[in-house]
Enzyme design. Structure first.
Site, PDB file in Angstrom:
ATOM      1  N   ALA A   1       0.837  -1.197   0.000  1.00  0.00           N
ATOM      2  CA  ALA A   1       0.000   0.000   0.000  1.00  0.00           C
ATOM      3  C   ALA A   1       0.872   1.248   0.000  1.00  0.00           C
ATOM      4  CB  ALA A   1      -0.884  -0.006   1.241  1.00  0.00           C
TER       5      ALA A   1
ATOM      6  N   GLY B   1       0.815  -5.511   0.537  1.00  0.00           N
ATOM      7  CA  GLY B   1      -0.089  -5.697  -0.600  1.00  0.00           C
ATOM      8  C   GLY B   1       0.632  -6.191  -1.852  1.00  0.00           C
TER       9      GLY B   1
ATOM     10  N   GLU C   1       0.668  -9.747  -1.415  1.00  0.00           N
ATOM     11  CA  GLU C   1      -0.715 -10.240  -1.556  1.00  0.00           C
ATOM     12  C   GLU C   1      -1.100 -10.343  -3.039  1.00  0.00           C
ATOM     13  OE1 GLU C   1      -2.228  -7.356   1.364  1.00  0.00           O
ATOM     14  OE2 GLU C   1      -3.121  -9.066   2.405  1.00  0.00           O
TER      15      GLU C   1
ATOM     16  N   GLU D   1       2.807  -6.123   7.612  1.00  0.00           N
ATOM     17  CA  GLU D   1       1.765  -5.258   8.184  1.00  0.00           C
ATOM     18  C   GLU D   1       1.817  -5.125   9.701  1.00  0.00           C
ATOM     19  OE1 GLU D   1       1.311  -7.340   5.690  1.00  0.00           O
ATOM     20  OE2 GLU D   1       0.044  -6.423   4.163  1.00  0.00           O
TER      21      GLU D   1
HETATM   22  N1  COA Z   1       4.440   3.625   0.068  1.00  0.00           N
HETATM   23  C1  COA Z   1       4.840   4.809  -0.408  1.00  0.00           C
HETATM   24  N2  COA Z   1       6.116   5.071  -0.740  1.00  0.00           N
HETATM   25  C2  COA Z   1       7.003   4.089  -0.568  1.00  0.00           C
HETATM   26  C3  COA Z   1       6.653   2.828  -0.067  1.00  0.00           C
HETATM   27  C4  COA Z   1       5.298   2.616   0.259  1.00  0.00           C
HETATM   28  N3  COA Z   1       4.854   1.418   0.691  1.00  0.00           N
HETATM   29  N4  COA Z   1       7.766   2.067   0.010  1.00  0.00           N
HETATM   30  C5  COA Z   1       8.779   2.828  -0.439  1.00  0.00           C
HETATM   31  N5  COA Z   1       8.309   4.049  -0.791  1.00  0.00           N
HETATM   32  C6  COA Z   1       9.081   5.178  -1.294  1.00  0.00           C
HETATM   33  C7  COA Z   1      10.062   5.712  -0.259  1.00  0.00           C
HETATM   34  O1  COA Z   1       9.405   6.551   0.632  1.00  0.00           O
HETATM   35  C8  COA Z   1      11.050   6.394  -1.144  1.00  0.00           C
HETATM   36  O2  COA Z   1      10.532   7.640  -1.560  1.00  0.00           O
HETATM   37  P1  COA Z   1      11.410   8.999  -1.354  1.00  0.00           P
HETATM   38  O3  COA Z   1      12.573   8.825  -2.290  1.00  0.00           O
HETATM   39  O4  COA Z   1      10.460  10.071  -1.777  1.00  0.00           O
HETATM   40  O5  COA Z   1      11.790   9.029   0.076  1.00  0.00           O
HETATM   41  C9  COA Z   1      11.098   5.504  -2.385  1.00  0.00           C
HETATM   42  O6  COA Z   1       9.907   4.745  -2.372  1.00  0.00           O
HETATM   43  C10 COA Z   1      12.244   4.519  -2.360  1.00  0.00           C
HETATM   44  O7  COA Z   1      12.211   3.844  -1.104  1.00  0.00           O
HETATM   45  P2  COA Z   1      13.500   3.770  -0.141  1.00  0.00           P
HETATM   46  O8  COA Z   1      13.046   3.282   1.179  1.00  0.00           O
HETATM   47  O9  COA Z   1      14.265   5.032  -0.180  1.00  0.00           O
HETATM   48  O10 COA Z   1      14.330   2.673  -0.951  1.00  0.00           O
HETATM   49  P3  COA Z   1      15.037   1.367  -0.419  1.00  0.00           P
HETATM   50  O11 COA Z   1      15.508   0.667  -1.649  1.00  0.00           O
HETATM   51  O12 COA Z   1      15.991   1.682   0.661  1.00  0.00           O
HETATM   52  O13 COA Z   1      13.832   0.503   0.252  1.00  0.00           O
HETATM   53  C11 COA Z   1      11.768  -0.667   0.453  1.00  0.00           C
HETATM   54  C12 COA Z   1      12.731   0.065  -0.496  1.00  0.00           C
HETATM   55  C13 COA Z   1      10.548  -1.038  -0.377  1.00  0.00           C
HETATM   56  C14 COA Z   1      12.465  -1.923   0.973  1.00  0.00           C
HETATM   57  C15 COA Z   1      11.403   0.225   1.658  1.00  0.00           C
HETATM   58  O14 COA Z   1      11.017   1.496   1.171  1.00  0.00           O
HETATM   59  C16 COA Z   1      10.272  -0.303   2.494  1.00  0.00           C
HETATM   60  O15 COA Z   1      10.506  -1.128   3.351  1.00  0.00           O
HETATM   61  N6  COA Z   1       9.022   0.190   2.254  1.00  0.00           N
HETATM   62  C17 COA Z   1       7.873  -0.205   3.063  1.00  0.00           C
HETATM   63  C18 COA Z   1       7.398  -1.585   2.653  1.00  0.00           C
HETATM   64  C19 COA Z   1       6.250  -2.058   3.502  1.00  0.00           C
HETATM   65  O16 COA Z   1       6.361  -2.390   4.663  1.00  0.00           O
HETATM   66  N7  COA Z   1       5.071  -2.182   2.843  1.00  0.00           N
HETATM   67  C20 COA Z   1       3.877  -2.706   3.472  1.00  0.00           C
HETATM   68  C21 COA Z   1       2.790  -1.711   3.438  1.00  0.00           C
HETATM   69  S1  COA Z   1       1.365  -2.342   4.253  1.00  0.00           S
END
Ligand code: COA
Length: 260
Positions: free
Chosen positions: A66, A111, A114, A134
């Site tokens: 999400a 998601g 999912e 989550e």
């Molecule tokens: N929603 C919105 N934006 C997201 C996102 C999410 N779920 N996951 C990553 N982004 C954004 C970051 O905020 C970042 O944006 P910015 O450059 O404006 O700060 C960009 O995507 C890149 O992410 P970043 O964290 O800088 O890169 P990374 O390679 O170090 O890590 C992830 C990538 C996906 C591993 C990490 O961002 C993460 O753990 N995200 C959350 C995942 C999660 O728990 N999702 C479940 C949601 S219920």
């Protein structure tokens, strides 16, 4: 023109859907979900499409779940609506008649996983990480994760992964049976295409009925499952493809199936 969900059809009637928000780790914004929903509607009734691959743009993420930035600005009602929208799209993907494969090219969380769980087959880049994260955000998987993960990998392992919100690598995902293959990042899409072409040379009605029999039959007791299989088999009997299969066998050639 650059779209939020990229869509193209390849040889053999294979459609490739690419989540295209690499700058946001391909997170599921509402706009992206609506676009995906629309695309899935188009695929469902397109007899020319024999298989679907879902992947993410860029090398880092398949889908980070999400959109947490969008979520932060929502009131409770909007959160409810958005969670329902993700669930609807994930279920629509699962119910596509055509076979589907998730090519998990990078981070695949919440998601995102999912969505992958709603595909028939999952494969991942060696570098990919996956998890239902989550509970670390104070919520639970809301688009089928608590139901599809245990059905796929068993209750005990699913509970462990969901309770801990752990992010596992492709090797562990392979061991758990969460994915069927791990491949080098650069080969992943080719592997997915190879698989889909192997499937799409078979009778499309047969493949779709096999999918239906497995998906619907697997939900109940064996007796009910066997009855569902019988109904699905009966759909293939009056088809031209069945005649073509028999003829091609007799003539010692490859069958040419048309989906009729
Ligand atoms: N929603 C919105 N934006 C997201 C996102 C999410 N779920 N996951 C990553 N982004 C954004 C970051 O905020 C970042 O944006 P910015 O450059 O404006 O700060 C960009 O995507 C890149 O992410 P970043 O964290 O800088 O890169 P990374 O390679 O170090 O890590 C992830 C990538 C996906 C591993 C990490 O961002 C993460 O753990 N995200 C959350 C995942 C999660 O728990 N999702 C479940 C949601 S219920």
């Amino acid at each position: 023109m650059e779209t939020i969900v990229d869509y193209k059809t390849m040889g053999g009637g294979v459609a490739v859907i690419t989540l295209n928000r690499a700058e946001a780790a391909n997170a599921l914004s509402r706009e992206m979900l609506r676009e995906l929903d629309r695309l899935l509607d188009g695929i469902e009734f397109n007899p020319g499409i024999r298989g679907v691959i879902l992947t993410g743009s860029g090398e880092k993420a398949f889908c980070a779940g999400a959109d947490l930035k969008e979520r932060a600005g929502m009131n409770d009602r909007e959160v409810k609506e958005t969670v329902a929208l993700i669930g609807k799209v994930v279920t629509k993907l699962e119910r596509l008649p055509q076979p589907t494969a998730a090519a998990i090219n990078g981070a695949c969380f919440g998601g995102g996983l999912e969505l992958a769980l709603a595909c028939d087959i999952r494969m991942a880049a060696d570098s990919a990480k996956m998890g239902l994260t989550e509970t670390s955000l104070g919520i639970i998987p809301g688009a089928g994760g608590t139901q599809r993960l245990p059905r796929l990998i068993g209750i005990s392992r699913a509970k462990e992964l969901i309770y801990t919100a752990r992010r596992i690598n492709a090797q562990d995902a392979l061991t758990y049976g969460l994915i069927s293959y791990a491949a080098p990042q650069e080969d992943l899409l080719d592997r997915a295409m190879e698989l889909m072409l192997e499937i799409s040379k078979n009778g499309p009605i047969a493949v779709q009925q096999a999918k239906k029999a497995i998906d619907l039959g697997g939900q109940g007791d064996l007796e009910t499952g066997l009855s569902i299989e019988k109904i699905c088999y009966s759909v293939t009997i009056p088809t031209r493809d069945r005649q073509e299969g028999l003829l091609a066998f007799k003539e010692k050639r490859q069958p040419q199936y048309t989906g009729e």
